[in-house]
Design a protein around this motif. Structure first.
Motif, short mmCIF file in Angstrom:
data_model
loop_
_atom_site.label_atom_id
_atom_site.label_comp_id
_atom_site.label_asym_id
_atom_site.label_seq_id
_atom_site.Cartn_x
_atom_site.Cartn_y
_atom_site.Cartn_z
N GLU A 19 0.83 -1.20 0.00
CA GLU A 19 0.00 0.00 0.00
C GLU A 19 0.87 1.26 0.00
O GLU A 19 0.60 2.22 -0.73
CB GLU A 19 -0.94 0.00 1.21
N ALA A 20 1.92 1.25 0.81
CA ALA A 20 2.84 2.39 0.82
C ALA A 20 3.45 2.59 -0.56
O ALA A 20 3.60 3.74 -1.03
CB ALA A 20 3.93 2.18 1.87
N VAL A 67 7.02 7.20 1.91
CA VAL A 67 5.65 7.03 2.42
C VAL A 67 5.65 5.84 3.37
O VAL A 67 6.22 4.79 3.06
CB VAL A 67 4.66 6.78 1.27
N ALA A 68 5.02 6.01 4.53
CA ALA A 68 4.93 4.92 5.50
C ALA A 68 3.46 4.60 5.79
O ALA A 68 2.66 5.52 6.00
CB ALA A 68 5.65 5.27 6.79
N VAL A 69 3.12 3.34 5.79
CA VAL A 69 1.80 2.86 6.20
C VAL A 69 2.03 1.92 7.38
O VAL A 69 2.70 0.89 7.23
CB VAL A 69 1.08 2.13 5.04
N TYR A 99 9.40 1.76 10.54
CA TYR A 99 9.83 3.02 11.14
C TYR A 99 11.34 3.25 11.03
O TYR A 99 11.86 4.17 11.67
CB TYR A 99 9.39 3.11 12.61
N SER A 100 12.03 2.49 10.24
CA SER A 100 13.47 2.63 10.10
C SER A 100 13.85 2.68 8.63
O SER A 100 13.61 1.72 7.88
CB SER A 100 14.19 1.46 10.78
N ILE A 101 14.45 3.81 8.23
CA ILE A 101 14.68 4.06 6.81
C ILE A 101 15.98 3.47 6.31
O ILE A 101 16.09 3.09 5.15
CB ILE A 101 14.63 5.58 6.55
N HIS A 102 16.99 3.39 7.17
CA HIS A 102 18.28 2.85 6.74
C HIS A 102 18.68 1.70 7.66
O HIS A 102 19.10 1.92 8.78
CB HIS A 102 19.36 3.94 6.74
N THR A 103 18.54 0.48 7.15
CA THR A 103 18.97 -0.71 7.88
C THR A 103 19.86 -1.53 6.96
O THR A 103 20.05 -1.20 5.78
CB THR A 103 17.76 -1.56 8.31
N ASP A 104 20.43 -2.59 7.49
CA ASP A 104 21.15 -3.54 6.63
C ASP A 104 20.16 -4.22 5.69
O ASP A 104 18.99 -4.40 6.05
CB ASP A 104 21.86 -4.59 7.49
N PRO A 105 20.58 -4.58 4.48
CA PRO A 105 21.93 -4.49 3.96
C PRO A 105 22.19 -3.14 3.27
O PRO A 105 21.27 -2.48 2.79
CB PRO A 105 21.96 -5.61 2.92
#
Length: 291
Positions: free
Chosen positions: A11-12, A88-90, A160-166
């Motif tokens: 959806e996002a 965009v976050a849903v 809720y986290s935009i930059h994670t691994d990898p």
């Protein structure tokens, strides 16, 4: 990834695709940077979704992390190369997508990042390394006479986290992370006519709360109250109560409560293009949520 989370990601992605391409049509010579940014962010909220991060709108040699300031008077000019990077976050599940708008003379550069993204997407499946993806991006951009931006990367996504691994490089590296089924990732090639590396400008318009500590200044408390429901997602200086904002933000950064993202740029006189999609890695390939 649960079925429910998958639906939120999809959806996002649908919303992000529509809003990004609506925004693309707003970017014309003489249009207001501030009006485009506020209109696109408004469309996210009107759809009942969350702004995952302030709309990044970066011009020409600037590659990322710019957005409109409060009272921004900039207008788009003939010959500008405009990057729109939208989140965009849903229910916290994020779609991160970007494109470049050519206002004169940059068609080949725009196509370089777009083609590199398409080539990278074709490779995505479990077992592929991020180094292989980076090599494909680099080869596609260099074959067109441009350079990839070596110190900007794609990234994983989590609620809720935009930059994670990898981390997903835009150049070839040995090895790298191995893609697994269920990963949410954003691939974002940058192509440049410049040096192939970005550095920090003094300008900072985007911030993120990175820690929780007691603060004394009432103006700092107002900022933290304003961004509490962001749950750690970045925010814009423009969204904040403007009274005594400089002192409060500087104090929060100094205490390590808030981090500021400087605008990133290549050498003066260069131009940078960007393209980006969000993908969910599946058993036999990937779903591109933002296409």
């Amino acid at each position: 990834m649960s079925d429910e989370e998958m639906e939120y990601y999809l959806e996002a992605g649908r919303l992000a695709h529509t809003i990004l391409h609506d925004g693309e049509k707003m970017v014309t010579v003489g249009a207001s940077v501030l009006e485009v940014v506020e209109a696109m962010e408004g469309k996210i909220l009107d759809a009942g979704a969350q702004i995952a991060f302030p709309l990044n709108l970066s011009l020409n040699a600037d590659a990322a992390h710019d957005t409109a300031s409060d009272g921004d008077e900039r207008l788009f000019a003939e010959g500008d190369l405009v990057k729109l990077d939208l989140g965009v976050a849903v229910e916290g599940c994020i779609a991160d997508t970007a494109l470049s708008v050519d206002l004169g003379g940059h068609a080949d550069l725009v196509e370089a990042s777009r083609a590199a993204l398409d080539r990278a997407i074709d490779l995505v499946r479990p077992g592929v390394t991020t180094g292989e993806i980076g090599a494909a991006i680099q080869a596609e951009i260099e074959s067109r006479g441009f350079q990839p931006v070596a110190n900007l990367t794609g990234h994983g996504l989590a609620p809720y986290s935009i930059h994670t691994d990898p981390t997903i490089p835009n150049i070839g590296i040995q090895g790298g992370a191995v893609l697994e089924e269920g990963m949410a990732i954003a691939i974002e090639p940058f192509a440049t006519t410049g040096s192939g590396r970005v550095s920090d400008r003094a300008r900072i318009e985007i911030y993120q709360q990175v820690d929780v500590k007691p603060v004394r200044l009432p103006s700092a408390k107002r900022i933290l109250s304003k961004v509490r429901d962001r749950r750690g997602m970045p925010f814009s200086r423009r969204w904040l109560p403007q009274e005594k904002i400089e002192l409060a933000l500087a104090g929060l950064v100094r205490q390590g409560v808030v981090y500021g993202y400087p605008v990133l740029h290549d050498v003066e006189g260069s131009f940078v293009s960007q393209a980006e999609h969000t993908l969910i890695v599946t058993a036999d390939g990937a779903i591109v949520t933002t296409r």
